[in-house]
Design an enzyme around this catalytic site. Structure first.
Site, PDB file in Angstrom:
ATOM      1  N   SER A   1       0.826  -1.045   0.047  1.00  0.00           N
ATOM      2  CA  SER A   1       0.129   0.012  -0.002  1.00  0.00           C
ATOM      3  C   SER A   1       0.925   1.237  -0.020  1.00  0.00           C
ATOM      4  O   SER A   1       1.788   1.504   0.878  1.00  0.00           O
ATOM      5  CB  SER A   1      -0.840   0.009   1.220  1.00  0.00           C
ATOM      6  OG  SER A   1      -1.494   1.332   1.475  1.00  0.00           O
TER       7      SER A   1
ATOM      8  N   HIS B   1      -1.476  -1.272  -4.176  1.00  0.00           N
ATOM      9  CA  HIS B   1      -2.723  -0.967  -3.596  1.00  0.00           C
ATOM     10  C   HIS B   1      -2.705   0.495  -3.200  1.00  0.00           C
ATOM     11  O   HIS B   1      -1.622   1.077  -2.728  1.00  0.00           O
ATOM     12  CB  HIS B   1      -2.701  -1.812  -2.103  1.00  0.00           C
ATOM     13  CG  HIS B   1      -3.922  -1.634  -1.313  1.00  0.00           C
ATOM     14  ND1 HIS B   1      -5.213  -2.237  -1.681  1.00  0.00           N
ATOM     15  CD2 HIS B   1      -4.315  -0.779  -0.305  1.00  0.00           C
ATOM     16  CE1 HIS B   1      -5.988  -2.045  -0.937  1.00  0.00           C
ATOM     17  NE2 HIS B   1      -5.549  -0.934  -0.011  1.00  0.00           N
TER      18      HIS B   1
ATOM     19  N   ASP C   1      -4.675   3.498  -1.791  1.00  0.00           N
ATOM     20  CA  ASP C   1      -5.962   3.992  -0.894  1.00  0.00           C
ATOM     21  C   ASP C   1      -6.359   5.471  -1.149  1.00  0.00           C
ATOM     22  O   ASP C   1      -5.766   6.369  -1.051  1.00  0.00           O
ATOM     23  CB  ASP C   1      -5.251   3.856   0.597  1.00  0.00           C
ATOM     24  CG  ASP C   1      -5.193   2.552   0.916  1.00  0.00           C
ATOM     25  OD1 ASP C   1      -6.109   1.515   0.911  1.00  0.00           O
ATOM     26  OD2 ASP C   1      -4.073   2.202   1.244  1.00  0.00           O
TER      27      ASP C   1
ATOM     28  N   MET D   1      -8.986   8.100   0.050  1.00  0.00           N
ATOM     29  CA  MET D   1      -9.936   8.526   1.421  1.00  0.00           C
ATOM     30  C   MET D   1     -10.689   9.966   0.981  1.00  0.00           C
ATOM     31  O   MET D   1      -9.800  10.875   0.738  1.00  0.00           O
ATOM     32  CB  MET D   1      -8.916   8.776   2.562  1.00  0.00           C
ATOM     33  CG  MET D   1      -8.299   7.115   2.690  1.00  0.00           C
ATOM     34  SD  MET D   1      -7.310   7.270   4.348  1.00  0.00           S
ATOM     35  CE  MET D   1      -6.471   5.842   4.151  1.00  0.00           C
TER      36      MET D   1
ATOM     37  N   HIS E   1      -8.637   1.026  -3.868  1.00  0.00           N
ATOM     38  CA  HIS E   1      -9.329   0.900  -2.756  1.00  0.00           C
ATOM     39  C   HIS E   1      -9.877   2.190  -2.318  1.00  0.00           C
ATOM     40  O   HIS E   1      -9.549   3.172  -1.887  1.00  0.00           O
ATOM     41  CB  HIS E   1      -8.369   0.218  -1.543  1.00  0.00           C
ATOM     42  CG  HIS E   1      -9.319   0.157  -0.281  1.00  0.00           C
ATOM     43  ND1 HIS E   1      -8.513   0.062   0.906  1.00  0.00           N
ATOM     44  CD2 HIS E   1     -10.624   0.171  -0.030  1.00  0.00           C
ATOM     45  CE1 HIS E   1      -9.595  -0.211   1.912  1.00  0.00           C
ATOM     46  NE2 HIS E   1     -10.754  -0.104   1.279  1.00  0.00           N
TER      47      HIS E   1
ATOM     48  N   MET F   1     -11.939   4.254  -0.300  1.00  0.00           N
ATOM     49  CA  MET F   1     -12.775   4.612   1.130  1.00  0.00           C
ATOM     50  C   MET F   1     -13.661   5.920   0.930  1.00  0.00           C
ATOM     51  O   MET F   1     -13.180   6.834   1.683  1.00  0.00           O
ATOM     52  CB  MET F   1     -11.573   4.491   2.217  1.00  0.00           C
ATOM     53  CG  MET F   1     -11.383   2.986   2.426  1.00  0.00           C
ATOM     54  SD  MET F   1      -9.859   3.148   3.202  1.00  0.00           S
ATOM     55  CE  MET F   1      -8.606   3.509   1.913  1.00  0.00           C
TER      56      MET F   1
ATOM     57  N   MET G   1     -11.198  -5.793   5.907  1.00  0.00           N
ATOM     58  CA  MET G   1     -10.579  -4.765   6.177  1.00  0.00           C
ATOM     59  C   MET G   1      -9.949  -5.395   7.634  1.00  0.00           C
ATOM     60  O   MET G   1     -10.899  -6.077   8.469  1.00  0.00           O
ATOM     61  CB  MET G   1     -11.260  -3.512   6.739  1.00  0.00           C
ATOM     62  CG  MET G   1     -11.455  -2.683   5.561  1.00  0.00           C
ATOM     63  SD  MET G   1     -10.050  -2.234   4.557  1.00  0.00           S
ATOM     64  CE  MET G   1      -9.027  -1.398   5.931  1.00  0.00           C
TER      65      MET G   1
ATOM     66  N   ASP H   1      -6.415  -6.493   4.436  1.00  0.00           N
ATOM     67  CA  ASP H   1      -6.010  -5.165   4.295  1.00  0.00           C
ATOM     68  C   ASP H   1      -5.970  -4.360   5.930  1.00  0.00           C
ATOM     69  O   ASP H   1      -7.030  -4.183   6.137  1.00  0.00           O
ATOM     70  CB  ASP H   1      -6.990  -4.299   3.367  1.00  0.00           C
ATOM     71  CG  ASP H   1      -6.186  -2.684   3.399  1.00  0.00           C
ATOM     72  OD1 ASP H   1      -5.121  -2.486   3.766  1.00  0.00           O
ATOM     73  OD2 ASP H   1      -7.045  -2.142   2.638  1.00  0.00           O
TER      74      ASP H   1
END
Ligand code: DX5
Ligand code: ZN
Length: 231
Positions: free
Chosen positions: A15, A40, A42, A44, A73, A75, A144, A182
């Protein structure tokens, strides 16, 4: 979208949330050289999770420096608004959280129609049964093992039971899709999560916090190769 069994191999997905963003290109080249299977990424939004991170322009730049699959991913509270932009920017797989996805089959179809792999994420407090009924339409389930929002948190042990439950249910239904873990995955627990049924291993601080990426990725790979899934 069950994968042919030969594709259901173990994959290490560093990540980049824990990478040095000032040197992101170099960090990605180093992690690719170290033997990572995918990156990966992320995302947000400060709403679904209490933090902000990186988004579409950064993914576009990352796409230019690596040929590894990019595992986005999301979020974010309104994933439907952004999936197309992420795939167009170069994401190969998109994870959307079930907590903000009222129609999982429609989301999976949308992601597939855009040409990417479809995955659904499950927060620690969310029941896996929210997602399992739709597993035949997915390429991956993301479990998660921390409350999403921050890198460097402790692994929540209850995620192991959830992994075992998911892998058993998938097996019972003849589905061989990826199961990604993750949060808080490190050298000292990666064998345990492999044994519990995960085959895609996200690790942020467990890799980028180390001085030698090749060494840590190699050690992780050796441990997961030696450990059979016990389900
Ligand atoms: C957490 C993110 C994770 C995070 C993992 O919200 O989804 O991908 O970067 O970082 P570590 O491995 O440090 O827990
Ligand atoms: Zn993540």
């Amino acid at each position: 979208m069950a994968l042919p069994p030969e594709d259901l191999r173990d994959k290490i997905a560093p990540s980049i949330l824990s990478a040095d963003f000032a040197r992101l290109g170099e960090e990605i080249r180093a992690i690719e050289k170290a033997g990572a299977d995918m990156i990966h990424f992320d995302v947000m939004d400060g709403h679904f999770v209490p933090n902000l991170s990186i988004g579409i322009p950064v993914l576009e730049s990352v796409r230019k420096v690596t040929r590894l699959p990019l595992d986005a991913h999301l979020m974010i509270s309104e994933p439907a608004r952004y999936v197309e932009a992420f795939v167009k920017a170069g994401a190969n797989s998109i994870s959307v959280h079930c907590e903000v996805c009222p129609d999982i089959p429609a989301m999976a179809k949308r992601i597939h129609d855009l040409g990417a792999r479809a995955s659904i994420g499950i927060n620690p407090e969310t029941d896996a049964d929210r997602v399992l009924p739709f597993a035949d339409q997915l390429d991956m389930i993301l479990v998660m093992s921390v409350h999403p929002g921050f890198g460097g948190q402790e692994f929540i042990p209850a995620a192991l039971d959830k992994l075992r439950y998911i892998r058993r249910e998938l097996k019972r239904r003849g589905l061989s899709i990826d199961v990604e873990i993750d949060g808080g995955v490190k050298l000292d627990n990666i064998a345990e999560v492999k044994a519990a049924g995960a085959n895609v291993f996200v690790s942020g601080s467990g890799i980028f916090g180390k001085p030698d990426y090749s060494k840590i990725v190699g050690e992780m790979r050796e441990l997961i190769a030696q450990t059979p899934a016990k389900i």
